[in-house]
Motif scaffolding. Structure first.
Motif, mmCIF file in Angstrom:
data_model
loop_
_atom_site.group_PDB
_atom_site.id
_atom_site.type_symbol
_atom_site.label_atom_id
_atom_site.label_comp_id
_atom_site.label_asym_id
_atom_site.label_seq_id
_atom_site.Cartn_x
_atom_site.Cartn_y
_atom_site.Cartn_z
ATOM 1 N N ASN A 243 36.125 32.160 42.164
ATOM 2 C CA ASN A 243 36.700 32.973 41.086
ATOM 3 C C ASN A 243 35.673 33.926 40.478
ATOM 4 N N ASP A 244 34.519 34.016 41.134
ATOM 5 C CA ASP A 244 33.467 34.946 40.683
ATOM 6 C C ASP A 244 32.683 35.375 41.921
ATOM 7 N N ALA A 245 32.964 36.580 42.434
ATOM 8 C CA ALA A 245 32.360 37.049 43.690
ATOM 9 C C ALA A 245 31.387 38.194 43.431
ATOM 10 N N PHE A 246 30.198 38.102 44.039
ATOM 11 C CA PHE A 246 29.177 39.147 43.991
ATOM 12 C C PHE A 246 29.055 39.746 45.395
ATOM 13 N N HIS B 165 39.725 26.062 36.173
ATOM 14 C CA HIS B 165 39.025 25.260 37.176
ATOM 15 C C HIS B 165 37.502 25.260 37.016
ATOM 16 N N GLY B 166 36.970 26.056 36.093
ATOM 17 C CA GLY B 166 35.534 26.188 35.983
ATOM 18 C C GLY B 166 35.022 27.360 36.803
ATOM 19 N N LEU B 167 33.729 27.614 36.735
ATOM 20 C CA LEU B 167 33.122 28.765 37.397
ATOM 21 C C LEU B 167 32.655 28.387 38.799
ATOM 22 N N TYR C 184 42.612 30.443 44.302
ATOM 23 C CA TYR C 184 43.522 29.299 44.186
ATOM 24 C C TYR C 184 43.012 28.101 44.984
ATOM 25 N N PRO C 185 43.267 26.893 44.498
ATOM 26 C CA PRO C 185 42.975 25.714 45.315
ATOM 27 C C PRO C 185 43.904 25.677 46.524
ATOM 28 N N GLN C 186 43.479 25.015 47.582
ATOM 29 C CA GLN C 186 44.262 24.925 48.800
ATOM 30 C C GLN C 186 44.978 23.566 48.840
#
Length: 366
Positions: free
Chosen positions: A260-263, A291-293, A337-339
């Motif tokens: 949920n946080d892409a560089f 869900h947290g980072l 999203y979770p799988q």
């Protein structure tokens, strides 16, 4: 009284070996998004007249619906018992074969990019460039017709256009795009295109190459612990709220792949004087709160697809949201999203009829 399904297993195109297969030993597994599925069947050969070899095709059809197609990669001759009296060969009726293999998606790892337009000189040259606004579906059609040995009998009717890989934000900038180099795997080129579209791609059991933004193969019926056993019809060709029973249910939510946080970095390497370095950070605050980072980084310096700010931005968005043009489309795609893994069992005689034939679930059905 329930009526059983009609199962047909063929070898090498038209050889029906169904009556020789020990069904309790047969297994067929299909996977999504071009991961090769596997099969294993045990074949009895009491008259010692059968012969199998690797590389031949094997398929599974149930009630007229082809559910699996692939290649034999392992042939084993065996006996079911530790000791067999072979002193009188004509009386030996226990010989068996074990056939193992993979489905058609193995071809993504067994075909390489090459230019045989003017051999041998063309093998020593770079692929021709294309304009940046060329759409990915059109490029895949060019790939299958010109730059790989596309198998005979396979089709491309499932290939659709999604985005131009070298202009994923549709900015209309001029310039050229490039293929991977000769010798690259077909899978690598498909992955190169799909990383900017979030596409679903694979080869289905009917030998059709699929490439589309979202899976659109709908199942008309589903499962419930309070089934209504409602009949299904030809229209609409989507879920019709008909439900049937099941057993042995197991549902697992897996959050290990959440991003949920892409560089994403691209362009020239840090400190380089060759040009600019590009960067984009894409976050989904709703997912972080829930869900947290969970972070992920990708540095593709020198990659033509990451050579602009648009390319880097689009790639970061695809990772998190599955869509190169929107920061948060909330469309159920992307790694935000979770799988879920769902395992269950159902009886073939419970499959509802569609125009008089069982409407079996197929790999990829929603």
């Amino acid at each position: 009284m329930p009526v059983g399904s009609t199962v047909v297993i063929t070898y090498d195109g038209s050889n029906n070996i169904t009556n020789s297969v020990l069904f309790e030993s047969a297994s067929f597994e299909s996977q999504l998004n071009a991961q090769p599925g596997t099969f294993e069947v045990r074949v009895k050969d009491p008259n010692r007249t059968l012969f199998f070899e690797t590389g031949k095709e094997l398929s599974l059809t149930v009630d007229g619906v082809k559910l699996f197609g692939g290649y034999v990669t392992s042939v084993e001759r065996t006996f079911p018992f530790p000791v067999v009296d072979t002193s009188t060969i004509n009386t030996v009726d226990q010989r068996q074969w074990v056939l193992r293999g993979v489905d058609y998606n193995i071809l993504f790892d067994k075909r390489v990019l090459r230019d045989d337009s003017n051999p041998p000189d063309s093998y020593l040259e770079h692929f021709p460039f294309f304009t940046k606004d060329t759409l990915d579906g059109d490029l895949i059609l060019d790939l299958t017709s010109d730059f790989i040995d596309f198998p005979a009998g396979f089709t491309t009717t499932g290939v659709t256009n999604i985005v131009p890989p070298f202009d994923p934000l549709n900015e209309g900038t001029s310039g050229e795009g490039a293929w991977l180099q000769q010798g690259s795997l077909w899978r690598a080129q498909m992955q190169d295109f799909a990383q900017f579209s979030g596409a679903v791609w694979y080869i289905d059991p009917n030998k059709n190459l699929i490439y589309r933004a979202l899976e659109n193969s709908w199942a008309r019926w589903g499962f419930s612990d309070v089934p209504n056993k409602q009949a299904i019809t030809t229209s609409p060709a989507t879920y019709q709220h008909a439900t049937y029973g099941f057993r042995e249910l197991d549902i697992t939510e897996d959050g290990s792949s959440i991003v949920n946080d892409a560089f994403v970095w691209g362009g020239s390497a840090f400190g380089s004087t060759d040009g600019g370095t590009f960067f984009w950070r894409e976050q989904n605050t709703d997912s972080i709160a829930e869900h947290g980072l969970w972070q992920f980084a990708e540095a593709e310096f020198g990659s033509p697809l990451h050579a602009s700010q648009d390319g880097v931005t689009a790639r970061a968005r695809v990772i998190v949201t599955g869509d190169p043009t929107s920061a948060d489309p909330a469309n159920g795609r992307g790694l935000v999203y979770p799988q879920y893994t769902i395992r269950l069992t159902w009886f073939g005689h419970d499959v509802p009829l569609l125009s008089g034939s069982p409407s079996h679930l197929r790999p990829g059905d929603l």
